[in-house]
Design a protein around this motif. Structure first.
Motif, PDB file in Angstrom:
ATOM      1  N   ARG A  25       3.339 -25.994 -58.016  1.00 24.25           N
ATOM      2  CA  ARG A  25       3.364 -25.091 -59.171  1.00 24.25           C
ATOM      3  C   ARG A  25       3.002 -25.831 -60.448  1.00 24.25           C
ATOM      4  O   ARG A  25       3.452 -26.945 -60.681  1.00 24.25           O
ATOM      5  N   GLU A  62       7.473 -22.586 -68.269  1.00 26.82           N
ATOM      6  CA  GLU A  62       6.807 -21.449 -67.640  1.00 26.82           C
ATOM      7  C   GLU A  62       5.972 -21.991 -66.486  1.00 26.82           C
ATOM      8  O   GLU A  62       5.361 -23.053 -66.602  1.00 26.82           O
ATOM      9  N   GLY A  65       1.514 -19.051 -61.017  1.00 23.65           N
ATOM     10  CA  GLY A  65       1.678 -18.413 -59.716  1.00 23.65           C
ATOM     11  C   GLY A  65       2.600 -17.209 -59.761  1.00 23.65           C
ATOM     12  O   GLY A  65       3.090 -16.811 -60.815  1.00 23.65           O
ATOM     13  N   ARG A  66       2.804 -16.617 -58.578  1.00 22.27           N
ATOM     14  CA  ARG A  66       3.692 -15.460 -58.431  1.00 22.27           C
ATOM     15  C   ARG A  66       4.939 -15.894 -57.740  1.00 22.27           C
ATOM     16  O   ARG A  66       4.875 -16.694 -56.829  1.00 22.27           O
ATOM     17  N   PRO A  67       6.068 -15.443 -58.121  1.00 20.99           N
ATOM     18  CA  PRO A  67       6.361 -14.521 -59.211  1.00 20.99           C
ATOM     19  C   PRO A  67       6.307 -15.247 -60.562  1.00 20.99           C
ATOM     20  O   PRO A  67       6.309 -16.466 -60.615  1.00 20.99           O
ATOM     21  N   GLU A  68       6.270 -14.455 -61.635  1.00 16.93           N
ATOM     22  CA  GLU A  68       6.345 -15.046 -62.974  1.00 16.93           C
ATOM     23  C   GLU A  68       7.746 -15.600 -63.168  1.00 16.93           C
ATOM     24  O   GLU A  68       8.731 -14.890 -62.973  1.00 16.93           O
ATOM     25  N   LEU A  83      13.036 -14.217 -63.720  1.00 18.73           N
ATOM     26  CA  LEU A  83      12.275 -14.104 -62.480  1.00 18.73           C
ATOM     27  C   LEU A  83      11.601 -12.743 -62.453  1.00 18.73           C
ATOM     28  O   LEU A  83      12.252 -11.725 -62.245  1.00 18.73           O
ATOM     29  N   ASP A  84      10.312 -12.717 -62.736  1.00 21.15           N
ATOM     30  CA  ASP A  84       9.519 -11.484 -62.807  1.00 21.15           C
ATOM     31  C   ASP A  84      10.183 -10.433 -63.703  1.00 21.15           C
ATOM     32  O   ASP A  84      10.263  -9.253 -63.365  1.00 21.15           O
ATOM     33  N   TRP A 103      11.245 -20.358 -54.535  1.00 18.69           N
ATOM     34  CA  TRP A 103       9.970 -20.778 -53.966  1.00 18.69           C
ATOM     35  C   TRP A 103      10.016 -20.936 -52.452  1.00 18.69           C
ATOM     36  O   TRP A 103       8.988 -20.972 -51.794  1.00 18.69           O
ATOM     37  N   THR A 140       8.460  -4.510 -60.228  1.00 13.77           N
ATOM     38  CA  THR A 140       7.080  -4.991 -60.216  1.00 13.77           C
ATOM     39  C   THR A 140       6.621  -4.987 -58.755  1.00 13.77           C
ATOM     40  O   THR A 140       7.450  -4.870 -57.845  1.00 13.77           O
ATOM     41  N   TRP A 142       5.797  -7.472 -56.958  1.00 14.84           N
ATOM     42  CA  TRP A 142       6.456  -8.573 -56.263  1.00 14.84           C
ATOM     43  C   TRP A 142       7.895  -8.214 -55.909  1.00 14.84           C
ATOM     44  O   TRP A 142       8.346  -8.431 -54.798  1.00 14.84           O
TER      45      TRP A 142
END
Length: 148
Positions: A25, A62, A65-68, A83-84, A103, A140, A142
């Motif tokens: 990441r 920050e 990648g996903r998720p934010e 988390l998102d 992760w 979202t 995700w």
């Protein structure tokens, strides 16, 4: 489970950056140092024993990648992991384990029909799960993909 103690914001930033590198990441860090730049500056200029307090240091991390994911590290052993769009209060020492769980796929969303509710749960081995409510407007793609 006991996590390594992270006594300063800088030690927490290093630990999180090393973990992010292991998971592939990208990390962007913004540091706020000094009483005029941090929330800790509002508390006063002296520690509990009348000595000058150490210079406050906060950081915002920050991740690509996903998720934010964003991590806000505060001066006093506190952190907020977003988390998102869903914010979790996490102790600074637990932030690396929390992110490792995210992760590693140890996140799920529990949805109930009656009464209607949706809860995101992050399972950190050796700790009680972190739980936060998710409203319908916060769903979202995700998060919706994690619903059980």
């Amino acid at each position: 489970m006991s996590h390594p103690h992270l006594p300063t914001t800088q030690s927490a930033v290093r630990a999180v950056e090393e973990l992010a590198a292991r998971h592939g990441r990208e990390v962007r860090a913004q540091h706020d140092i000094g009483r005029d730049r941090t929330f800790a500056g509002l508390a006063g200029n002296y520690g509990g024993d009348g000595e000058p307090a150490p210079i406050p240091h906060e950081a915002l991390l920050e991740f690509g990648g996903r998720p934010e994911i964003a991590v806000r590290l505060f001066t006093h052993d506190e952190a907020v992991v977003t988390l998102d769009g869903i914010a979790f209060d996490v102790q600074r020492d637990s932030v690396p384990a929390f992110l490792d769980s995210v992760w590693s796929g140890l996140v799920h969303v529990k949805a109930r029909t009656f009464p209607p509710s949706t809860t995101m749960i992050v399972t950190v081995p050796g700790e009680p799960g972190y739980r936060e409510s998710v409203s319908m407007r916060d769903l979202t793609p995700w998060i919706a993909g994690l619903i059980r």
